[in-house]
Enzyme design. Structure first.
Site, PDB file in Angstrom:
ATOM      1  N   SER A 263       1.157  -1.244  -0.380  1.00 17.71           N
ATOM      2  CA  SER A 263      -0.365  -0.405   0.127  1.00 17.71           C
ATOM      3  C   SER A 263       0.776   1.282   0.476  1.00 17.71           C
ATOM      4  O   SER A 263       0.288   1.854  -1.009  1.00 17.71           O
ATOM      5  CB  SER A 263      -1.029  -0.333   1.205  1.00 17.71           C
ATOM      6  OG  SER A 263      -0.021  -0.306   2.240  1.00 17.71           O
ATOM      7  N   HIS A 293      -1.731  -8.878   2.136  1.00 14.87           N
ATOM      8  CA  HIS A 293      -1.790  -7.437   2.422  1.00 14.87           C
ATOM      9  C   HIS A 293      -2.744  -7.333   3.444  1.00 14.87           C
ATOM     10  O   HIS A 293      -3.038  -7.892   4.916  1.00 14.87           O
ATOM     11  CB  HIS A 293      -1.325  -6.917   1.519  1.00 14.87           C
ATOM     12  CG  HIS A 293      -0.479  -4.951   1.764  1.00 14.87           C
ATOM     13  ND1 HIS A 293      -0.103  -5.027   2.903  1.00 14.87           N
ATOM     14  CD2 HIS A 293      -0.748  -3.781   1.121  1.00 14.87           C
ATOM     15  CE1 HIS A 293       0.215  -3.692   3.510  1.00 14.87           C
ATOM     16  NE2 HIS A 293       0.281  -3.522   2.290  1.00 14.87           N
ATOM     17  N   HIS A 340       6.232 -12.511   7.747  1.00 17.93           N
ATOM     18  CA  HIS A 340       6.105 -11.232   7.347  1.00 17.93           C
ATOM     19  C   HIS A 340       7.182 -10.858   6.604  1.00 17.93           C
ATOM     20  O   HIS A 340       8.508 -12.101   6.258  1.00 17.93           O
ATOM     21  CB  HIS A 340       5.891 -10.092   8.726  1.00 17.93           C
ATOM     22  CG  HIS A 340       6.243  -8.825   7.932  1.00 17.93           C
ATOM     23  ND1 HIS A 340       7.159  -8.405   7.727  1.00 17.93           N
ATOM     24  CD2 HIS A 340       4.535  -8.420   8.769  1.00 17.93           C
ATOM     25  CE1 HIS A 340       6.257  -6.801   7.091  1.00 17.93           C
ATOM     26  NE2 HIS A 340       4.452  -7.027   7.443  1.00 17.93           N
ATOM     27  N   ARG A 349       2.500  -4.317  17.031  1.00 19.83           N
ATOM     28  CA  ARG A 349       1.229  -3.846  16.476  1.00 19.83           C
ATOM     29  C   ARG A 349       0.750  -5.308  17.203  1.00 19.83           C
ATOM     30  O   ARG A 349      -0.100  -4.865  17.462  1.00 19.83           O
ATOM     31  CB  ARG A 349       1.377  -4.236  15.329  1.00 19.83           C
ATOM     32  CG  ARG A 349       2.113  -3.274  14.099  1.00 19.83           C
ATOM     33  CD  ARG A 349       1.598  -2.508  13.001  1.00 19.83           C
ATOM     34  NE  ARG A 349       2.562  -3.733  12.387  1.00 19.83           N
ATOM     35  CZ  ARG A 349       1.885  -4.044  10.944  1.00 19.83           C
ATOM     36  NH1 ARG A 349       2.239  -2.477  10.260  1.00 19.83           N
ATOM     37  NH2 ARG A 349       2.385  -5.278  10.500  1.00 19.83           N
ATOM     38  N   ASP A 395      -2.509  -7.908  11.873  1.00 17.08           N
ATOM     39  CA  ASP A 395      -3.716  -9.193  11.409  1.00 17.08           C
ATOM     40  C   ASP A 395      -4.624 -10.080  12.507  1.00 17.08           C
ATOM     41  O   ASP A 395      -5.540 -10.346  12.036  1.00 17.08           O
ATOM     42  CB  ASP A 395      -4.016  -9.379   9.848  1.00 17.08           C
ATOM     43  CG  ASP A 395      -3.253  -8.305   9.148  1.00 17.08           C
ATOM     44  OD1 ASP A 395      -3.690  -6.891   9.503  1.00 17.08           O
ATOM     45  OD2 ASP A 395      -2.242  -8.222   7.539  1.00 17.08           O
TER      46      ASP A 395
HETATM   47  N1  CMX Z   1       1.280 -19.751   6.172  1.00 18.69           N
HETATM   48  C1  CMX Z   1       1.704 -20.907   5.211  1.00 18.69           C
HETATM   49  N2  CMX Z   1       2.363 -20.289   5.003  1.00 18.69           N
HETATM   50  C2  CMX Z   1       3.547 -19.407   4.877  1.00 18.69           C
HETATM   51  C3  CMX Z   1       2.703 -18.473   5.462  1.00 18.69           C
HETATM   52  C4  CMX Z   1       2.144 -18.344   6.231  1.00 18.69           C
HETATM   53  N3  CMX Z   1       1.573 -17.218   7.714  1.00 18.69           N
HETATM   54  N4  CMX Z   1       3.790 -16.940   5.354  1.00 18.69           N
HETATM   55  C5  CMX Z   1       4.500 -17.384   5.141  1.00 18.69           C
HETATM   56  N5  CMX Z   1       4.524 -18.790   3.994  1.00 18.69           N
HETATM   57  C6  CMX Z   1       4.853 -19.448   3.178  1.00 18.69           C
HETATM   58  C7  CMX Z   1       4.645 -18.291   1.759  1.00 18.69           C
HETATM   59  O1  CMX Z   1       3.557 -19.199   0.921  1.00 18.69           O
HETATM   60  C8  CMX Z   1       6.070 -18.829   0.978  1.00 18.69           C
HETATM   61  O2  CMX Z   1       6.075 -20.442   0.354  1.00 18.69           O
HETATM   62  P1  CMX Z   1       6.249 -20.520  -1.369  1.00 18.69           P
HETATM   63  O3  CMX Z   1       8.113 -20.977  -1.439  1.00 18.69           O
HETATM   64  O4  CMX Z   1       5.135 -21.724  -1.956  1.00 18.69           O
HETATM   65  O5  CMX Z   1       5.754 -20.104  -1.928  1.00 18.69           O
HETATM   66  C9  CMX Z   1       7.423 -19.451   1.891  1.00 18.69           C
HETATM   67  O6  CMX Z   1       6.652 -19.296   2.771  1.00 18.69           O
HETATM   68  C10 CMX Z   1       7.988 -18.183   1.818  1.00 18.69           C
HETATM   69  O7  CMX Z   1       7.300 -16.917   2.531  1.00 18.69           O
HETATM   70  P2  CMX Z   1       8.273 -15.917   2.730  1.00 18.69           P
HETATM   71  O8  CMX Z   1       9.632 -15.276   2.363  1.00 18.69           O
HETATM   72  O9  CMX Z   1       8.325 -16.504   4.380  1.00 18.69           O
HETATM   73  O10 CMX Z   1       7.119 -14.676   3.318  1.00 18.69           O
HETATM   74  P3  CMX Z   1       6.727 -13.453   1.883  1.00 18.69           P
HETATM   75  O11 CMX Z   1       7.876 -12.889   2.278  1.00 18.69           O
HETATM   76  O12 CMX Z   1       6.964 -14.785   0.419  1.00 18.69           O
HETATM   77  O13 CMX Z   1       5.131 -13.709   2.017  1.00 18.69           O
HETATM   78  C11 CMX Z   1       3.997 -12.753   3.678  1.00 18.69           C
HETATM   79  C12 CMX Z   1       5.327 -12.637   3.075  1.00 18.69           C
HETATM   80  C13 CMX Z   1       3.352 -12.047   5.059  1.00 18.69           C
HETATM   81  C14 CMX Z   1       2.837 -12.489   2.241  1.00 18.69           C
HETATM   82  C15 CMX Z   1       3.067 -14.467   4.224  1.00 18.69           C
HETATM   83  O14 CMX Z   1       3.845 -14.644   5.168  1.00 18.69           O
HETATM   84  C16 CMX Z   1       1.732 -14.710   4.616  1.00 18.69           C
HETATM   85  O15 CMX Z   1       1.198 -15.358   3.259  1.00 18.69           O
HETATM   86  N6  CMX Z   1       0.948 -14.233   5.532  1.00 18.69           N
HETATM   87  C17 CMX Z   1       0.298 -15.201   5.593  1.00 18.69           C
HETATM   88  C18 CMX Z   1      -0.849 -14.213   5.497  1.00 18.69           C
HETATM   89  C19 CMX Z   1      -0.876 -12.725   5.497  1.00 18.69           C
HETATM   90  O16 CMX Z   1      -0.710 -12.773   7.060  1.00 18.69           O
HETATM   91  N7  CMX Z   1      -0.677 -11.283   5.315  1.00 18.69           N
HETATM   92  C20 CMX Z   1      -0.448 -10.052   6.410  1.00 18.69           C
HETATM   93  C21 CMX Z   1       0.513  -9.676   6.156  1.00 18.69           C
HETATM   94  C22 CMX Z   1       0.495  -7.826   6.997  1.00 18.69           C
HETATM   95  C23 CMX Z   1      -0.290  -6.921   6.402  1.00 18.69           C
HETATM   96  O17 CMX Z   1       0.430  -6.424   5.237  1.00 18.69           O
HETATM   97  O18 CMX Z   1      -1.111  -6.765   6.703  1.00 18.69           O
END
Ligand code: CMX
Length: 470
Positions: A263, A293, A340, A349, A395
């Site tokens: 964002s 996000h 994250h 937070r 979140d």
């Molecule tokens: N549950 C399961 N798998 C997860 C995970 C979770 N909560 N968080 C990361 N992973 C997985 C990723 O999907 C990725 O898998 P692939 O290799 O198959 O693609 C792997 O772990 C590596 O990811 P990462 O490097 O740890 O995380 P990213 O930087 O790529 O992504 C985020 C960060 C937040 C998008 C991810 O942790 C996620 O999808 N979390 C759940 C959604 C969420 O809570 N988003 C809100 C974030 C805060 C905000 O912006 O509001």
């Protein structure tokens, strides 16, 4: 009478004289901008060609993670410690930013706005001036209200929110001033004016969406005796003073998370084309509406309901919980609210919302579930072995607090995040225009280019150690 074209080309006046506190902030901002502008100029002159990071092939394919390619002044995220707003941690903001009244415990987002823009903690009087400024500018144009009311009820609240921000855009003084040929040294003043107008009107717009989609469409008139968050809560239909305190905390902690998140980056990117603050913010909100996000706060509630239905009953064990988490992960889905891109510890937070819950609703059953998940999920995610951060983010907690006070419609939660996020991204937008930051245009390459690069540099390829982890 002036013709339409003459009217369009008339010198754009500021919305009001800022007589309600905006002028004090603008005067302070003017000093800060001169000081910061000189500092940046000197750094760029003396050290502009100094290297601050390397880019690996993984980073280029991997969402540009860890690349230091953007200066964003209002906040900085440390992977272990979490966010600092202009150097202040969340507990420090809770302690030092002005409160609404003597018994108030949570910081006012109006104070955070002042802090983000100027780097200084405001006085209570300065913050009250901002609250008055928001009241003064808070009337949403009638035609906009009518269009929002006509949106289909099944249009997602975030789609409505983003569209509504675009509907407010004809008020943009920045766009009018640009059309007029204003000197670029003045851009920030118009961006500032638009940002105050936006921040003043967003609560009414957001409340209108809520009342229209989920309630009877009636909305309480704005109360000038309330602060920005309290008034927003009341327009939503919530009069409980503890809910107002929750909203002050909520709207403060979601405001900013440095510049690379979707964002903030999207708002910055769109604004760099000199699109006005309305167009830029709407762009940022479309990114916030993604499930990885901001929409994760909605997804967390859906997830909690899903696992509740799978548990044997309120007397579930940690083993039951672990099993439901594995079921979910084995279905190829992420656990929302965990993980994250930058953080590697529990998000502060999350922690401050947990503290709010421990204080005000320790026996809430949904809070118990969230607490139990906090004990079990990091272990499961660690065993799962994919995520770099198995801990909860902002979140994971926000929804159960809202549920407790009766704001139960989870599809709406990201709009609350959006109202708050506007404070941070608009502050930076003003500063970006003040610092004269140019149109953003990083270089992209193709896979063919990568292959050729590897082939032609075979003997001299440099490998970065741990660069992506920084
Ligand atoms: N549950 C399961 N798998 C997860 C995970 C979770 N909560 N968080 C990361 N992973 C997985 C990723 O999907 C990725 O898998 P692939 O290799 O198959 O693609 C792997 O772990 C590596 O990811 P990462 O490097 O740890 O995380 P990213 O930087 O790529 O992504 C985020 C960060 C937040 C998008 C991810 O942790 C996620 O999808 N979390 C759940 C959604 C969420 O809570 N988003 C809100 C974030 C805060 C905000 O912006 O509001």
């Amino acid at each position: 009478m002036l013709s339409r074209s003459a009217m369009l080309h008339r010198a754009p006046a500021f919305t009001r004289s800022f007589a309600n506190g905006g002028d004090a902030l603008k005067a302070k901002l003017k000093d800060v901008i001169v000081r910061e502008g000189e500092k940046v100029k000197k750094i760029r002159k003396d050290y502009g060609n100094v290297i601050i990071g390397d880019v690996t092939i993984d980073m280029a394919y991997g969402g540009m993670r860890g690349i230091k390619g953007l200066v964003y002044e209002t906040s900085l995220l440390d992977s272990e410690e979490g966010i600092r707003f202009r150097g202040l941690s969340i507990p420090e903001c809770q302690e030092r930013l002005p409160k609404w009244h003597d018994k108030g415990e949570e910081p006012l987002p109006e104070g955070l706005l002042w802090l983000l823009l100027t780097g200084e903690v405001p006085t209570s009087e300065q913050v009250k001036g901002i609250t008055r400024e928001f009241h003064e500018r808070g009337n949403v144009p009638e035609q906009v209200e009518a269009i929002i009311r006509s949106f289909p009820k099944d249009m997602h609240p975030m789609t409505q929110f983003s569209a509504a921000i675009l509907l407010l855009q004809p008020q943009s003084k920045f766009a009018a001033a640009y059309r007029e040929g204003v000197n670029k040294s003045k851009y920030w003043e118009y961006a500032f004016d638009d940002s105050l107008t936006l921040l003043a009107q967003l609560p009414r717009v957001a409340a209108l969406i809520y009342r229209n989609v989920f309630k009877d469409g009636n909305i309480t008139a704005s109360s000038t005796h309330l602060d920005w968050s309290g008034n927003f809560s009341q327009m939503l239909g919530f009069n409980d003073r503890k809910f107002h305190e929750l909203m002050r905390l909520y709207l403060t902690i979601h405001a900013d998370h440095e510049g690379g998140n979707v964002s903030a980056h999207a708002t910055h990117l769109v604004g760099s084309a000199l699109s006005d603050p309305f167009l830029s913010l709407s762009g940022g909100m479309n990114g916030l509406a993604g499930p990885l996000h901001g929409l994760a706060n909605q997804e967390v509630l859906r997830f909690l309901k899903k696992i509740q239905a799978q548990l044997p009953g309120p007397q579930y064990t940690k083993e039951d919980l672990t099993k439901t988490l594995w079921n979910h992960l084995n279905g190829g889905q992420v656990i929302p609210g965990y993980g994250h891109a930058v953080l590697r510890k529990t998000d502060p937070r999350y922690t401050c919302q947990r503290e709010f819950a421990l204080k005000h609703m320790p026996h809430d059953p949904n809070f118990k579930l969230v607490s139990d998940l906090y004990e079990v999920t990091p272990k499961v995610l660690t065993e799962h072995g994919k995520t770099k951060n198995p801990f909860p983010n902002v979140d994971a907690h926000s929804g159960v607090l809202l549920q407790h006070y009766g704001l139960v419609e989870e599809d709406y939660y990201t709009v609350l995040f959006g109202v708050s996020r506007a404070v941070g991204v608009l502050s930076q937008l003003v500063l970006s225009r003040a610092l004269g930051l140019p149109i953003e245009r990083p270089k992209s390459v193709t896979t063919e280019w990568v292959e050729k690069y590897i082939a032609s540099n075979k003997d001299k390829l440099r490998v970065a150690k741990g660069a992506a982890e920084e």
